[in-house]
Scaffold this motif. Structure first.
Motif, PDB file in Angstrom:
ATOM      1  N   GLY A 236       0.816  -1.216   0.000  1.00  0.00           N
ATOM      2  CA  GLY A 236       0.000   0.000   0.000  1.00  0.00           C
ATOM      3  C   GLY A 236       0.845   1.260   0.000  1.00  0.00           C
ATOM      4  O   GLY A 236       0.322   2.352   0.151  1.00  0.00           O
ATOM      5  N   TYR A 237       2.160   1.123  -0.204  1.00  0.00           N
ATOM      6  CA  TYR A 237       3.004   2.309  -0.134  1.00  0.00           C
ATOM      7  C   TYR A 237       2.892   3.200  -1.366  1.00  0.00           C
ATOM      8  O   TYR A 237       3.356   4.334  -1.327  1.00  0.00           O
ATOM      9  N   ILE A 238       2.352   2.690  -2.464  1.00  0.00           N
ATOM     10  CA  ILE A 238       1.989   3.660  -3.512  1.00  0.00           C
ATOM     11  C   ILE A 238       0.542   3.460  -3.935  1.00  0.00           C
ATOM     12  O   ILE A 238       0.208   3.471  -5.107  1.00  0.00           O
TER      13      ILE A 238
ATOM     14  N   ARG B 205      -0.498   2.918 -15.911  1.00  0.00           N
ATOM     15  CA  ARG B 205       0.318   2.980 -14.704  1.00  0.00           C
ATOM     16  C   ARG B 205       0.081   1.801 -13.767  1.00  0.00           C
ATOM     17  O   ARG B 205       0.551   1.808 -12.650  1.00  0.00           O
ATOM     18  N   LEU B 206      -0.671   0.802 -14.248  1.00  0.00           N
ATOM     19  CA  LEU B 206      -0.823  -0.419 -13.444  1.00  0.00           C
ATOM     20  C   LEU B 206       0.479  -1.216 -13.486  1.00  0.00           C
ATOM     21  O   LEU B 206       1.287  -1.141 -12.590  1.00  0.00           O
ATOM     22  N   ASN B 207       0.646  -1.982 -14.555  1.00  0.00           N
ATOM     23  CA  ASN B 207       1.933  -2.645 -14.746  1.00  0.00           C
ATOM     24  C   ASN B 207       2.678  -1.851 -15.788  1.00  0.00           C
ATOM     25  O   ASN B 207       2.541  -2.074 -16.976  1.00  0.00           O
ATOM     26  N   TYR B 208       3.501  -0.918 -15.314  1.00  0.00           N
ATOM     27  CA  TYR B 208       4.112   0.036 -16.243  1.00  0.00           C
ATOM     28  C   TYR B 208       5.231  -0.584 -17.073  1.00  0.00           C
ATOM     29  O   TYR B 208       5.782   0.076 -17.920  1.00  0.00           O
TER      30      TYR B 208
ATOM     31  N   ALA C  67       5.083  -2.575  -8.291  1.00  0.00           N
ATOM     32  CA  ALA C  67       4.382  -1.850  -7.233  1.00  0.00           C
ATOM     33  C   ALA C  67       3.111  -1.167  -7.725  1.00  0.00           C
ATOM     34  O   ALA C  67       2.100  -1.148  -7.028  1.00  0.00           O
ATOM     35  N   GLY C  68       3.139  -0.628  -8.931  1.00  0.00           N
ATOM     36  CA  GLY C  68       1.965   0.082  -9.440  1.00  0.00           C
ATOM     37  C   GLY C  68       0.763  -0.827  -9.562  1.00  0.00           C
ATOM     38  O   GLY C  68      -0.373  -0.439  -9.286  1.00  0.00           O
TER      39      GLY C  68
END
Lengths: 176, 407, 191
Positions: free
Chosen positions: B54-56, B78-81, B402-403
């Motif tokens: 949850g850090y981004i 910007r999900l799986n960039y 992460a995204g």
């Protein structure tokens, strides 16, 4: 290809669960059924363990908020049978405050984080969940942000003048 | 010589070891992304682990409820960039399913080219970073060079490198131009030697094998129970691939194999991704052949003026086009009520879009089924009992972005 | 910058600062020498959280070659870093961690906000995203773009190099700088 189709699934579920399964639909070729809150875990167990249906895979679990309905929250399960290559959508409507539904973690380990996410977003309590706490937001958060009454934007910000954007923060908060 | 009573006497509790808590992340270089793993270690061995994420968290789903369909495409980027075009097209395919748009064959093939290039780009990042984590930097430089070549093709097609926002509902924004085809040809020429070099460097490398074989294994049964999809599930031996099971964008016409592993460990995941890149490469070549065989050489979007944005020069010079443009961008077009679930095979597995439309300008609810988010929860179970160094390579080979994880 | 090609290898030299040149000596101010040395040996800490981090990888790789600027040594420890490169969205959950990383860095330290998210929150004007890292730490250079191209990131680094070179030696002890840090609630150690 197996001969499992929507009709067979419905028939099997009707004989097993009777009235707990209701109003089946098939929007965009995806069989959708509604299930009562009490029967959802036995239903998932049955789908998972039945050797013919074999819904071995929980694709997705999410919440939806319908503020104007009598049962304002809905948990939507998407399950998938790899063997028969067929998908099924199950909806559980929940009333009550806080809304509660039994956890599916005993059937699918994948449900763990998905349920935590749903709790984080909507405040739906999954009874029996091993570790039901916020996952994406900070623990100190007091609201459940995906509920329709909460605004998208941070209402504590000071760098924007709402009048310039033609909006009144009070109205946004009231959901208008 | 020691007699019996000269041996050192130990108390009952004295040999019990203390465990230590180690914090991997959220800014630990080995996590390459922001998520935290708190592991309890006994010496070098992991006793238990907890993941915090949850850090981004950027509230994609909340934003999506406030944006018309077109404005959601940049969010999917910007999900799986690492493989944005797959996300973009997954979203467009979902909307097309809702609106009932049928795309022409040529559009399907062009999309397949872009999506398979994206898959190669995604796996290049994952595998090269895995190799960096085992201590070899050179492979990374080889792979990034190939990625640059893919970026160049995308730039010709959409003007952007990473977050592509490629395509439109109903097709592509513009046709591939001659330069794009030229660059594609160059890529087809350059890919095999560079990839072979990379594989020669790594695949039978003693150090790499020692580091990865047996690291972070998971059984097929557990993996399915945990909701694994994509290369990570296939590494365990389950041949589930959305492209083969529920073909979209004419994938059923292509000839490709779905590579599977046997043990579900890091080495298998690496090999599955390597083989998938070769398969994607072959699909790209097949798509180019199919394009050559098609009589139609110019169509690049379906004929749906109500949903497909008009070309820019017409928007500036033609009143009607301007009105359409405005209507579409502002979401004033009529969209049917309904619920759609559509899945595509993303870089990391089944990327699903569950869209509930109430006929309004924005989705009533849009849920992204993010493969990373679902399989990352198995990570503590996978590394418990293994060494810290195994945990690091396991994390790399899972390719947690992460995204996509936090959305 | 000038490239002298000897028979064997290329030697890259930098232009000397202004100064007095005579036979056998060269005199200039200490500030300029320190600035020159610092400028060409920046150790960046890549604080990559999302998309911009992937573009930074491209910048580091051979095609764009970040190492040309003396920033070869990427430092993952804040204590050995000069330049904090914040690349990607900083959510509110991440904010305190970013601030801690900044506080752990030794003076002199510089910060680049790479990309729209780090600079202003970008397209994510939501309840969970920090609307620009300059709300919690001071920023020296902002690089626009979503994500910026590698050329832009390099340009951002070159702007930092200019700042580093021209920084007066007393700046970090000046009352203005102390007041700036204080306004962010960052404790300072007077050196």
């Amino acid at each position: 290809m197996s001969n499992v189709d929507s009709a067979l699934i419905l028939e099997k579920l009707k004989t097993q669960f009777g009235d707990a399964i209701h109003s089946p639909e098939e929007p965009y070729d995806l069989l959708t059924i509604n299930c009562s809150r009490e029967k959802i875990v036995p239903l998932l167990e049955f789908l998972h363990n039945d050797t013919v249906l074999a819904f071995n895979f929980l694709t997705d679990l999410c919440g939806v908020h319908y503020p104007h309905r009598a049962a304002p929250f809905e948990v939507v399960y998407h399950v998938h049978s790899f063997i028969n290559n067929i998908r099924l959508r199950i909806k559980v409507a929940i009333a009550g405050d806080p809304p509660k539904v039994p956890t599916a973690t005993s059937v699918y380990a994948a449900a763990n984080w998905m349920e935590r996410e749903t709790y984080d977003f909507y405040g739906i309590i999954f009874e029996g969940h091993p570790n039901l706490k916020r996952i994406l937001n900070v623990d100190e958060m007091t609201i459940f942000p995906m509920r329709k009454e909460y605004p998208l934007e941070d209402n504590t910000r000071k760098d924007k003048n709402d009048e310039m954007f033609g909006r009144d923060p009070k109205l946004i908060l009231a959901g208008k | 010589m020691l007699t019996n009573n000269q041996h050192i006497k130990l108390g009952v509790q004295e040999l019990e070891k203390e465990t230590m808590t180690l914090n991997l992340g959220p800014t630990h270089p080995a996590t390459h992304g922001v998520f935290q793993n708190i592991v309890e270690i006994d010496g070098e061995r992991i006793v238990s682990g907890t993941s915090t994420i949850g850090y981004i968290h950027r509230a994609f789903e909340k934003i999506a409820e406030h944006r018309p369909f077109y404005q959601i495409t940049p969010l999917t980027d910007r999900l799986n960039y690492c493989s944005s075009p797959i996300n973009n097209m997954g979203w467009h395919l979902t909307v097309e399913k809702l609106l009932g748009i049928k795309t022409p064959k040529r559009v399907d093939y062009l999309r397949v080219i872009i999506m398979e290039l994206a898959r190669i780009a995604d796996h290049l990042i994952c595998n090269s970073i895995l190799v960096v984590d085992t201590g070899a930097y050179t492979g990374f430089l080889y792979c990034m060079q190939l990625r640059e070549k893919i970026y160049e093709i995308w730039e010709e097609v959409c003007g952007s490198r990473l977050t592509t926002n490629i395509g439109r509902v109903g097709g592509l924004e513009r046709d591939f131009n001659d330069i794009a085809f030229q660059k594609l040809e160059n890529f087809i020429k350059d890919f095999p030697p560079v990839m072979k070099d990379f594989e020669n460097l790594v695949m039978r490398n003693r150090i790499f094998i020692e580091r990865t074989v047996g690291a972070g294994p998971i059984s097929a049964e557990r993996a399915m129970n945990y909701g694994f999809t994509g290369p990570n599930l296939r590494a365990t031996g389950v041949d589930y691939d959305v492209r083969a099971m529920n073909p979209y964008s004419s994938y059923e016409e292509f000839d490709f194999i779905v590579p599977v592993g046997t043990k579900g460990d890091t080495y298998d995941r690496f090999l599955v991704r390597e083989e998938e890149m070769w398969q994607s490469f072959s699909i790209v070549k097949q798509a180019i052949q199919k394009l050559d065989q098609l009589a139609d050489k110019t169509t690049y979007h379906a004929d749906v003026p109500a949903y497909y944005l008009p070309p820019k020069d017409e928007v500036y010079n033609n009143m009607e086009a301007l009105i359409y443009h405005f209507k579409i961008v502002m979401g004033e077009i009529d969209s049917p009520k309904g619920e759609v679930y559509h899945a595509v095979e993303g870089g990391n597995g089944e990327l699903g879009f569950y869209l509930i439309s109430d006929g309004g300008r924005a989705p009533y609810r849009l849920h992204f089924r993010r493969p990373c988010f679902i399989y990352y929860q198995a990570y503590p179970e996978m590394v418990t009992g293994s060494l810290i160094s195994d945990a690091i390579v396991t994390l790399s080979s899972l390719n947690v972005i992460a995204g996509e994880l936090d959305a | 910058m000038e490239v002298i090609t000897s028979a064997e290898k290329k030697i890259i030299t930098v232009d000397p600062p202004e100064g007095l040149v005579g036979t056998g000596f060269f005199a200039t101010s200490l500030d300029k020498v320190v600035g020159l040395a610092r400028k060409n040996s920046i150790w960046p800490l890549p604080f990559a959280t999302s998309c911009c981090g992937i573009e930074f990888m491209a910048t580091m790789a051979s095609h764009y070659d970040f190492a040309r600027f003396g920033a070869e040594r990427v430092s993952f420890s804040p204590r050995q870093a000069d330049l904090l490169m914040v690349m990607g969205t900083i959510a509110k959950k991440m904010g305190p961690i970013l601030k801690q990383v900044y506080e752990q860095m030794a003076e002199p330290r510089w910060v680049i906000a790479v990309g729209a998210c780090a600079s202003s929150g970008g397209i994510f004007d939501t309840y969970s995203v920090l609307q620009g890292i300059d709300q919690i730490i001071p920023v020296d250079v902002y690089v626009p773009g979503c994500p910026p191209r590698p050329e832009q990131i390099i340009d951002g680094l070159m702007r930092i190099q200019d700042l580093v070179q021209n920084e007066s030696r007393g700046r970090r002890n000046s009352p203005e700088y102390q007041a700036l840090l204080k306004s962010y609630g960052i404790e300072t150690v007077n050196s």
